[in-house]
Design a protein around this motif. Structure first.
Motif, PDB file in Angstrom:
ATOM      1  N   ALA A  42      -2.089   1.821  -1.606  1.00 41.02           N
ATOM      2  CA  ALA A  42      -3.239   0.932  -1.747  1.00 41.02           C
ATOM      3  C   ALA A  42      -3.955   1.161  -3.073  1.00 41.02           C
ATOM      4  CB  ALA A  42      -4.210   1.131  -0.586  1.00 41.02           C
ATOM      5  N   LEU A  43      -4.118   2.435  -3.447  1.00 43.37           N
ATOM      6  CA  LEU A  43      -4.774   2.761  -4.715  1.00 43.37           C
ATOM      7  C   LEU A  43      -3.999   2.183  -5.892  1.00 43.37           C
ATOM      8  CD1 LEU A  43      -5.680   6.500  -3.982  1.00 43.37           C
ATOM      9  CD2 LEU A  43      -7.264   4.567  -4.087  1.00 43.37           C
ATOM     10  N   GLN A  44      -2.681   2.252  -5.832  1.00 45.05           N
ATOM     11  CA  GLN A  44      -1.850   1.743  -6.917  1.00 45.05           C
ATOM     12  C   GLN A  44      -1.921   0.216  -7.003  1.00 45.05           C
ATOM     13  OE1 GLN A  44       2.186   3.823  -7.202  1.00 45.05           O
ATOM     14  NE2 GLN A  44       1.386   4.662  -5.289  1.00 45.05           N
ATOM     15  N   LEU A  45      -1.808  -0.448  -5.866  1.00 51.29           N
ATOM     16  CA  LEU A  45      -1.836  -1.911  -5.872  1.00 51.29           C
ATOM     17  C   LEU A  45      -3.216  -2.439  -6.274  1.00 51.29           C
ATOM     18  CD1 LEU A  45       0.337  -2.769  -2.758  1.00 51.29           C
ATOM     19  CD2 LEU A  45       0.874  -3.253  -5.149  1.00 51.29           C
ATOM     20  N   LYS A  46      -4.253  -1.726  -5.924  1.00 53.07           N
ATOM     21  CA  LYS A  46      -5.592  -2.139  -6.348  1.00 53.07           C
ATOM     22  C   LYS A  46      -5.711  -2.069  -7.867  1.00 53.07           C
ATOM     23  CE  LYS A  46     -10.532  -1.224  -5.895  1.00 53.07           C
ATOM     24  NZ  LYS A  46     -11.585  -0.351  -5.297  1.00 53.07           N
ATOM     25  N   GLN A  47      -5.181  -0.999  -8.455  1.00 54.86           N
ATOM     26  CA  GLN A  47      -5.228  -0.871  -9.911  1.00 54.86           C
ATOM     27  C   GLN A  47      -4.431  -1.983 -10.588  1.00 54.86           C
ATOM     28  OE1 GLN A  47      -7.191   0.700 -11.583  1.00 54.86           O
ATOM     29  NE2 GLN A  47      -6.399   1.356 -13.565  1.00 54.86           N
TER      30      GLN A  47
END
Length: 217
Positions: A42-47
Motif C-alpha cells: 500500500a505504501l508503495q502504490l500510494k507513492q
C-alpha cells in the motif's frame, strides 16, 4: 559522472514536485487505513499515485513503476486463511485504493498493471505448504484492458504422466512472458522495428503471443 549528476538532478526534481503532496480525500483515507496496518504494498502504490499526480510538473508523458511484495515463498503455509491469504488480501486492498485514485485522477484508461514472479508453486503439498515450481497464473488489469478473459492454454492433464508435469505438480508454462509483454509493449508505444530489442526472445515462441488488439479494448 554525467549519469550520476543526471540521477541526482532527477531525484531533486522528483522530491520538489511530490514533496508532501496529498491525494484526494477519499484516496488518502483509503491508503491511510492500510498504512495503519503497515502493508508495504500500500505504501508503495500510494507513492506511485502521488508521483503520477505530478506527471505534468515532472514532464512525464509515460512512465513505468515497479512495486514488490515478498514472503510468498511459503513452504509451511499456503492456505488462504493463513499467511498467503493475508498477502493476497493486502495486495487486493492496496490495488483497490490505487485503482480508485487513478479513476479520480481520470487516468485509469492510461494505466496497465502486470503481476509477475520469478517462480510458481507446486500443485501438491510438501506436508505443510508448497515448494518452488515453474508455471503459474498472473493478472493484467487497467482501464483499457479487455478484461474477463483467460489467456494461454489451460493444461488438460494434471496427472504425474501429463506432458507438462515435471513431478509434484511442477508444470511447464504454456505461455511465455513475451506472450503478454508484446501487447503491453505495443500499447506503451514500442514500434515494430524495435520489438526485438525490447523482447529479444520473442522469436523463439510461436504460440500464445498476444498483441495489443487481443489484450486491449
Amino acid at each position: 559522472s554525467e549519469a550520476v549528476s543526471s540521477a541526482i538532478g532527477r531525484k531533486n526534481l522528483l522530491e520538489g514536485a511530490v514533496g508532501d503532496l496529498q491525494l484526494s480525500p477519499s484516496s488518502e483515507t483509503c491508503f491511510t487505513n492500510l498504512e495503519y496496518l503497515e502493508t508495504p504494498i500500500a505504501l508503495q502504490l500510494k507513492q506511485v499515485a502521488r508521483i503520477m499526480k505530478q506527471r505534468d510538473s515532472l514532464q512525464s508523458t509515460r512512465s513505468a513503476f515497479y512495486v514488490q511484495l515478498g514472503s510468498f515463498d511459503a513452504h509451511g503455509d499456503n492456505s488462504l486463511g493463513g499467511w498467503t491469504g493475508q498477502l493476497l488480501s493486502d495486495t487486493s486492498a492496496a490495488l483497490q485504493c490505487f485503482v480508485n485514485d487513478m479513476k479520480t485522477q481520470a487516468i485509469w484508461n492510461d494505466v496497465t498493471i502486470v503481476s509477475s514472479s520469478e517462480f510458481g508453486r507446486t500443485l501438491t503439498s510438501n506436508g505443510q505448504g508448497t515448494d518452488h515450481a515453474w508455471g503459474g497464473n498472473h493478472f493484467l488489469i487497467g482501464g483499457s484492458i479487455s478484461g474477463g478473459k483467460i489467456h494461454g492454454t489451460y493444461p488438460d492433464d494434471f496427472s504425474d504422466a501429463g506432458p507438462l508435469n515435471l513431478g509434484r505438480g511442477r508444470l511447464i508454462p504454456t505461455t511465455p512472458w513475451e506472450g503478454i509483454w508484446k501487447g503491453v509493449a505495443e500499447w506503451f508505444g514500442v514500434e515494430p522495428q524495435n520489438m526485438d530489442a525490447v523482447l529479444p526472445n520473442l522469436g523463439a515462441f510461436t504460440e500464445n503471443i498476444f498483441g495489443i488488439n487481443e489484450l486491449y479494448k
